[in-house]
Design an enzyme around this catalytic site. Structure first.
Site, PDB file in Angstrom:
ATOM      1  N   ASP A 516      32.079  34.258  48.920  1.00 44.14           N
ATOM      2  CA  ASP A 516      33.322  33.506  49.054  1.00 44.14           C
ATOM      3  C   ASP A 516      33.064  32.251  49.894  1.00 44.14           C
ATOM      4  OD1 ASP A 516      36.247  33.071  49.069  1.00 44.14           O
ATOM      5  OD2 ASP A 516      36.004  33.477  51.217  1.00 44.14           O
ATOM      6  N   HIS A 519      30.153  27.106  49.614  1.00 43.49           N
ATOM      7  CA  HIS A 519      29.799  25.755  50.053  1.00 43.49           C
ATOM      8  C   HIS A 519      30.221  25.488  51.488  1.00 43.49           C
ATOM      9  CE1 HIS A 519      33.818  25.807  48.381  1.00 43.49           C
ATOM     10  NE2 HIS A 519      34.126  24.802  49.182  1.00 43.49           N
ATOM     11  N   ASP A 617      41.636  31.983  41.003  1.00 47.20           N
ATOM     12  CA  ASP A 617      42.232  30.835  41.688  1.00 47.20           C
ATOM     13  C   ASP A 617      42.972  29.916  40.721  1.00 47.20           C
ATOM     14  OD1 ASP A 617      41.335  31.474  44.277  1.00 47.20           O
ATOM     15  OD2 ASP A 617      39.348  30.665  43.827  1.00 47.20           O
TER      16      ASP A 617
END
Length: 1464
Positions: A516, A519, A617
């Site tokens: 999760d 980045h 999402d």
């Protein structure tokens, strides 16, 4: 087309300075990664390391050939592995990664990564553990083989699926008496009973704000104690918090800001109040300023104590403020020592020490005041930037049409999101500021996590060098605290241990991990935690979604973390064309891809994809697109040759987004709430089963066909069986739009339509949608699937078949999907078998090749177009939109086909030409048939290529390449078999060079040799000549040059073992001897021109080498020569004399010794339109004082540097650029080598003559040259004179008419040292070679010192400018880098190095190896597969150079063979 023979090897070429952190190279377990030196590392000591054994370098294979030796590692474990290398024990010179993909298994059976079908579930919506299986059963019934769960751990106060309050506790909905072992049991049961793997998210970057462990270990967060740079940001955050609270309480209503924000006027009023009244009061600048009065007083005290002005002033320097590490208001300071050096100085405007001090202090104060003003200005800019960000958020949340329109400002919906955890009561920001400095309270003021638009993910935005929190750039998750790992485990030991245990526990239970916020997680943290995960599950499947904003950074993350799959989203596509492009990009090779070798370069790959039709999402595509797009998009993704996935709710047609934070309803259970009739569930199972089957059975090639703006056909192809599955999908990106298309393009069957797999569509059975179920997540009920499977051709509703050749879609509305399976026709299947049989065994091809003469290989493999025109009166094959191949023979095809194969470039015009027809096959066969010697081979090749007529058009390029490559490989092997045995077992470079020699050797009508005696045995009707270069010197009188021939012959023919052809050429040129010279331009002997002084000596050295190298080589000396000009004035064809070759040699030497002087026949413009009359006078002689061979004059150019000026505009017409008259250096080396050999021949009885006369014996003459060579040519360090420019060089000539040209540094002396390394003191020779290194280019060697006034490195014969140096290419030999001379340089290096031994020998070997790498690289990148005549400066391509030059190839072959004879 794949190739499964043998171990799969992927080769990585190492080059100095290449750090390939973003290049993805994927391999499988059991494969070998092999490292080879690139051209920049050849000849260097390289140590290669990998992260598998980082302390121990890999072991290089045995051998001295740096092009062949390698080191390698077998891939035995999954993960990311870094490699790096050092050169000569220096620091790291290059690096990169290779990715070993995990091996997944379901109940002991392999699961291909491309066969993954994954469905995502929000764990919190699964309910109590006993209910999980019924809710997860939908995945099994829908054909998924992987379940993705959001974290099963305890959630925080926000109930977000990704905000965890206890990483070691379980989600409360599970039931209080269940533990991790119960989860493990369930995961194992799902695999055992339903064949489902389970993967779960790991959350490493943040924790819920109510996590009790964070309160116990606040050092695990970024807080105002351990990160004091956040204190100003905390204060500003509380300013916004207080203002928002006041708005909700109606405090600002009288100023136009009511508690409910609902229009632009409210927003504008908020912006004005914050900018004009609220934020200025925070006085942010004070955190970055100094106390002006206090600093001024301290500075005054400091300089008074100094007792006078500084003795070491800093002129031109500015005052610098030192930021207070505690970030207190006015807490900044300055460096008084440095400040005193700037301001405490002598002053002319002061009458006393007291006045001087006062003025110095005032200057300091003024400067400091300016710094405070600068800080104030910068702080206000930060405030305004933050305000802009805040207002953007308020506008979106409160009034934007596409926003949530939150309306009333309240504690649940605050005006702004807090950036910091604040556990204290709200006291107002002025009273709360001191919390940031309180040792106990400040550590609980923790920064929340979030994401920053367009930020660099490699930088941590919570660190001191970032202003993200201050500038309000964070899209903040106000429920989650950002975790602070520090740079190493010692910085935050509790957090590291906490997360290691969490990670290992998760990895031990689940088959894979989704990272999760990958980045946003510090990359060093993710690296270490994945390492511990792989300790408990070596083949853990790791996937992630990255929002780095660049493919470069995506790849860096993939490489460093060993990410197995990157999440890709179909919802990012704006239309069906883009969605089809994504299917093609993320999945598989192209249909018809070329067959690859088992050992090949590791390709640069894109990250493996996990392609989702909807992620958890994404908003529901029911709203963003249409319900009718649900099935077609699912079908399109099922045809991607990569992992695919979906989100629970997509298949059921759940109308709204199932939100990870706000959703609380549980999923529907099977079969109580839901069955296969809901939504597209039944269709999804068909699609998932197809996706898994395609991966399992090797359908790894993909083709995407855009049939109209909404309809996409996708093909999956098996490159072994050549069976094909086609699925056509009618998408619906436009909401509520149903299209019934007409006149669709037909689908070519391209084989036999085996069956119709399915017809499916989603029908709307009623217009009105039911009310949404508020208790359970249920999908729309007003749609249902219409499915027909394995239907007969006559039963189809959506299509018609025409003549078994193509399919017409006749009833294919929006939301429809249809699938077909096609097998090859019987003719195609037979063709495939025939092709494979030909490859396995081709005795007819072997026999036909064995029957060829060596001369025939030139026309078979090479021949430029001019040679074919001269020989068979036809040109090359013209490929539309590409042009003609550089060779008409096989090599012309192979060079392009290999490039297409390596780059997977099926869009190349050659491939399209092959798809369009078999004309190229007809050309190849027809061309060979025109050569009498190739007639048998033509028939064999025709039979081999015949099956291509029955191969489906889209596979024809691949199979054409297979067959042509097979024919070429057999041809090349047969040609190499006829060379010296050691050639076939030598380096790849030497083999390529040896094969290239055949391109120059052959018989071309109108370009033959001079007549040879009938007693000389030849294999063919006419002897072969050696073309100087291709394509410019291939035919006619321009093919055969004496100088070029005999520079090239030792390498091209003697070193390769082609002694018969060498003998014929030597004897032919001997027959054309006239005036004691062999011709410069042969012109079959009829129009021979005798205008060069060096060709005869290269011819003589070739004879010497023949005697030394050929079996019974001395016998050539007695071969008869057919002298066509027995006298200088003989007329061609009127008188001939036959004599032994040795007599011809004697004549050449006698004439030189006696002196040669004549005027060229037919002197004038008919033989040279540029030369002045004086230039036609040829003279050569021997100096009785030195033994040197000298000659020429100012107006001719009798050596290889023979450029004659032709520009009238600049005045160089008729003027040689490099006359090199006098004694040219290379001729002395050639003469010495020749004379020394004759002395030896006489000594051993091979010849009877002792010399040119009694005094001038061969030995005397050779020693005479040697005695004087160094004395006359070497410029030592003490040499003085008007022309001396460089020292420790060898002159280019002695006695030139212009004087200065003797002292120009040129590379020609390397020729002398190469053929006669004993000609001078080897130490001085070595110094001269060292001095010449300034001339070296990447491939060739500069023909003139780059510091010389005449140097110009770019040759352009078309230049008709005003610069005399370059006009009409006058600088041909005044700088451009020639390759053959570089070959001689290398031979000289090696020969002198061998004499000196020790470090000089090692240096010579390594320098040669290094330069051979550049040559190999050029050959492999050139369609000519050869070496050019010359390059421009620094190796730049020279378009007017021959692309394949015989002497370039020959001299490098000699360097290679010299190198092979040495060892370090």
């Amino acid at each position: 087309m794949t190739h499964n023979d043998g171990v799969q090897i992927r080769i990585i070429i190492l080059e100095a300075g290449e750090h390939l952190e973003s290049v993805i190279r994927k391999v499988e377990k059991g494969w070998v990664v092999r490292f080879k030196r690139g051209s920049s590392l050849l000849g260097k000591k390289v140590a290669v390391y990998t992260s598998i054994t980082p302390e121990v370098p890999l072991e290089w294979s045995e051998g001295n050939d740096h092009l062949s030796v390698h080191c390698q590692v077998e891939c035995q474990q999954a993960g990311s592995f870094r490699y790096f290398f050092n050169v000569e024990e220096s620091k790291e010179e290059g690096s990169g990664y290779f990715l070993v993909m995990p091996s997944l298994q379901v109940n002991g059976k392999a699961l291909e990564l491309d066969g993954i079908c994954c469905q995502t579930y929000l764990t919190k919506l699964l309910g109590p553990l006993p209910e999980w299986k019924n809710r997860l059963r939908i995945a099994h019934e829908s054909g998924y083989n992987m379940i993705h769960l959001t974290p099963i751990q305890e959630l925080g106060v926000s109930n977000s699926s990704y905000s965890l309050s206890d990483h070691h506790g379980l989600v409360k909905t599970l039931g209080s008496h269940y533990g991790f072992e119960d989860i493990r049991t369930l995961v194992e049961d799902l695999e055992k009973t339903w064949g489902l793997l389970t993967v779960q998210d790991v959350v490493w970057n943040h924790a819920a704000k109510n996590a009790t462990w964070l309160l116990e270990h606040p050092e695990s967060a970024y807080n105002c104690l351990n990160s004091p740079h956040l204190r100003p940001a905390y204060v500003i955050d509380r300013v916004y918090h207080e203002f928002g609270k006041q708005v909700g309480e109606g405090v600002w209503e009288h100023r136009g800001v009511p508690p409910t924000i609902e229009n632009i006027h409210h927003v504008n009023a908020i912006e004005y109040l914050l900018r004009a009244e609220v934020l200025p009061k925070a006085e942010l600048h004070e955190f970055y300023q100094v106390d002006l009065k206090a600093m001024t007083n301290l500075f005054e005290i400091f300089i008074k104590q100094a007792g006078g002005p500084t003795s070491d002033p800093l002129d031109g320097e500015n005052l610098e403020i030192i930021q207070d590490p505690e970030y207190r208001r006015f807490g900044n300071t300055v460096d008084f020592e440095r400040s005193a050096r700037i301001f405490n100085r002598l002053r002319g405007d002061a009458n006393s020490e007291e006045e001087r001090v006062t003025r110095c202090v005032q200057s300091f104060k003024d400067a400091l005041h300016q710094k405070n003003l600068d800080a104030a200005r910068e702080s206000w800019e930060v405030i305004l930037a933050g305000l802009q960000a805040v207002m953007g958020g308020i506008t979106y949340e409160r009034i934007a049409e596409n926003g949530p329109k939150k309306g009333l400002v309240s504690a649940e919906n605050p005006l702004t999101t807090d950036y910091f955890l604040h556990l204290e009561a709200d006291l107002g920001w002025k009273n709360e500021e001191h919390f940031a400095f309180d040792p106990e309270k400040s550590k609980l003021l923790m920064a929340f996590n979030g994401w920053v638009m367009s930020s660099d993910p490699m930088k941590n935005f919570a660190l001191k060098d970032s202003q993200v929190y201050l500038r309000r750039e964070l899209v903040c998750w106000g429920d989650s605290v950002k975790l602070n790992y520090g740079d190493k485990e010692e910085d935050s030991p509790f957090l590291w241990q906490y997360m290691k245990e969490y990670t290992q526990k998760t990895a031990s239970i689940f088959h894979g991990l989704r990272i999760d916020n990958a980045h946003g997680t510090p990359i060093h943290v993710a690296e270490k935690l994945l390492k511990v995960a792989r300790q408990v599950r070596p083949d853990v499947y790791v996937f992630a979604e990255l929002f780095t904003g660049s493919e470069y950074l995506d790849n860096v993350f993939v490489n460093r973390l060993g990410i197995s799959s990157l999440i890709r989203e179909a919802q990012s596509a704006h239309d069906s064309h883009e969605q089809g492009r994504l299917v093609y990009r993320y999945g598989g090779d192209c249909v018809g891809a070329f067959k690859q070798k088992s050992a090949r370069l590791a390709p640069n790959s894109i990250a493996h994809g996990l392609f989702l039709d909807q992620s958890h999402d994404n908003p529901s595509p029911i709203h963003t697109r249409s319900p009718f797009d649900i099935l077609p998009t699912a079908a399109m993704l099922s045809m991607a040759s990569c992992a695919v996935g979906s989100n629970r709710g997509y298949d059921e047609l759940v109308r709204n987004h199932i939100h990870v934070v706000s959703e609380t309803r549980p999923y529907a259970s099977w079969p109580q709430d839901i069955t296969e009739k809901q939504g597209i569930i039944k269709g999804r199972k068909i699609l998932n089963d197809l996706h898994k089957w395609l991966a399992q059975h090797g359908y790894n090639q993909v083709f995407v066909d855009q049939m109209n703006p909404d309809i996409v056909g996708i093909t999956r192809h098996n490159p072994l069986s050549h069976e094909t599955v086609i699925v056509v999908s009618h998408t619906s990106f436009s909401k509520n739009y149903v299209d019934w298309p007409q006149n669709l393009k037909h689908i070519p069957i391209g084989g036999v339509l085996e069956n119709v797999l399915f017809e499916m569509k989603l029908n709307q059975i009623q217009e009105e949608w039911d009310l949404e179920n508020q208790e359970v997540l249920m999908g729309l009920k007003n749609f249902e699937m219409e499915i027909r499977e394995n239907i007969t051709f006559s039963e189809g509703n959506m299509f018609k078949i025409h003549n078994k050749e193509y399919i017409e879609l006749t009833n294919f509305p929006t939301g429809s999907v249809i699938g077909f399976k096609v097998r090859p026709s019987d003719d195609a299947a037979s063709a495939f078998r025939t092709i494979y049989d030909s490859i396995d065994s081709s005795p007819h091809l072997d026999a036909a090749l064995a029957n060829l003469t060596y001369q025939a290989f030139s026309s078979l493999m090479f021949h430029c177009e001019a040679e074919d025109y001269a020989t068979i009166h036809q040109g090359g094959y013209d490929v539309p939109n590409f042009g003609k191949f550089v060779y008409c023979g096989l090599q012309g095809l192979i060079s392009i086909l290999e490039k297409i194969r390596d780059q997977n470039d099926l869009g190349h015009p050659l491939c399209q030409n092959l798809r369009d027809g078999t004309w190229l096959c007809d050309y190849v066969v027809g061309r060979l048939a025109k050569f009498e010697k190739l007639a048998q081979l033509s028939a064999v090749v025709k039979d081999i290529l015949e099956p291509l007529k029955h191969v489906p058009y889209y596979l024809r390029p691949a199979y054409f390449e297979v067959l042509i490559s097979h024919i070429y490989a057999k041809t090349k092997a047969e040609a190499l078999r006829r060379m010296k045995p050691e050639i076939g077992s030598s380096s790849a470079l030497l083999r390529h060079l040896a094969v290239s020699t055949m391109s120059f050797l052959g018989n071309i009508p109108g370009a033959g040799l001079a007549p040879i005696p009938i007693t000389l045995r030849i294999e063919d009707q006419n002897p072969s000549s050696l073309a100087a270069g291709l394509p410019h010197f291939a035919v006619g009188i321009w093919r055969n040059w004496g100088r070029d021939t005999f520079i090239a012959l030792p390498g091209c023919l003697l070193a390769t073992g082609r002694f018969q052809e060498a003998r014929q050429i030597i004897i032919s040129f001997a027959g054309a001897l006239r005036h004691g010279l062999i011709p410069n331009l042969l012109a079959e002997g009829i129009g021979a021109r005798y205008n060069c002084r060096d060709a005869t000596w290269f011819w003589l050295v070739s004879i010497v080498k023949y005697v030394e190298m050929a079996p019974e080589g001395a016998s050539i000396l007695q071969d008869l020569v057919r002298r066509i000009y027995p006298k200088d004035d003989s007329v061609y064809g009127e008188e001939e004399v036959e004599q032994p070759l040795i007599q011809t040699i004697y004549e050449a030497l006698d004439r030189h010794f006696a002196g040669i002087s004549f005027r060229e026949r037919n002197a004038g413009k008919q033989i040279d339109e540029q030369m002045r009359d004086e230039g036609f006078q040829i003279s050569v002689g021997v100096s009785r004082s030195t033994g040197f061979i000298y000659g020429g004059n100012r107006w001719n150019c009798g050596t290889w540097m023979d450029k004659m000026g032709s520009s009238e505009k600049t005045g160089n017409k008729g003027e040689p650029a490099t006359p090199r008259d006098g004694a040219a250096v290379e001729i002395q080396g050639l003469a010495y080598r020749t004379l020394k050999a004759l002395a030896h021949w006489n000594e051993v009885g091979l010849i009877t003559r002792t010399g040119v006369d009694d005094e001038w014996t061969w030995a005397f003459w050779s020693e005479k040259i040697k005695l004087n060579f160094e004395k006359e040519f070497y410029v030592d360090s003490d040499t003085r004179g008007e022309f001396v420019n460089r020292r420790e060089i060898l002159k280019d000539s002695v006695g030139s008419s212009e004087g200065f040209t003797d002292f120009q540094l040129r590379p020609n002396f390397g020729i002398a040292l190469a053929v006669a390394p004993d000609l001078m003191n080897p130490k001085n020779a070595w110094k001269a070679l060292n001095s010449a290194e300034v001339l070296l280019g990447p491939l060739g060697i500069k023909t003139l010192d780059p510091t010389d006034w005449a140097y110009s490195g770019f040759y352009n014969n078309d230049d008709d400018g005003t610069d005399k140096k370059t006009a009409k290419g006058w600088n041909y030999h005044q700088g451009p880098e020639w390759l053959f001379v570089a070959g001689f340089y290398l031979q000289a290096r090696l020969n002198i190095g061998l004499i000196l031994g020790g470090p000089e020998k090692r240096y010579a070997i390594r320098q040669t190896q290094e330069r051979l790498g550049n040559a190999y690289k050029h050959i492999m990148n050139s369609p000519w597969r050869s070496l050019p005549e010359l390059t421009n400066s620094n190796g730049e391509n020279c378009r007017q150079s021959c692309d394949a030059q015989a002497w370039s190839v020959g001299c490098l072959i000699e360097a290679c063979t010299t190198l092979n004879a040495l060892s370090e």
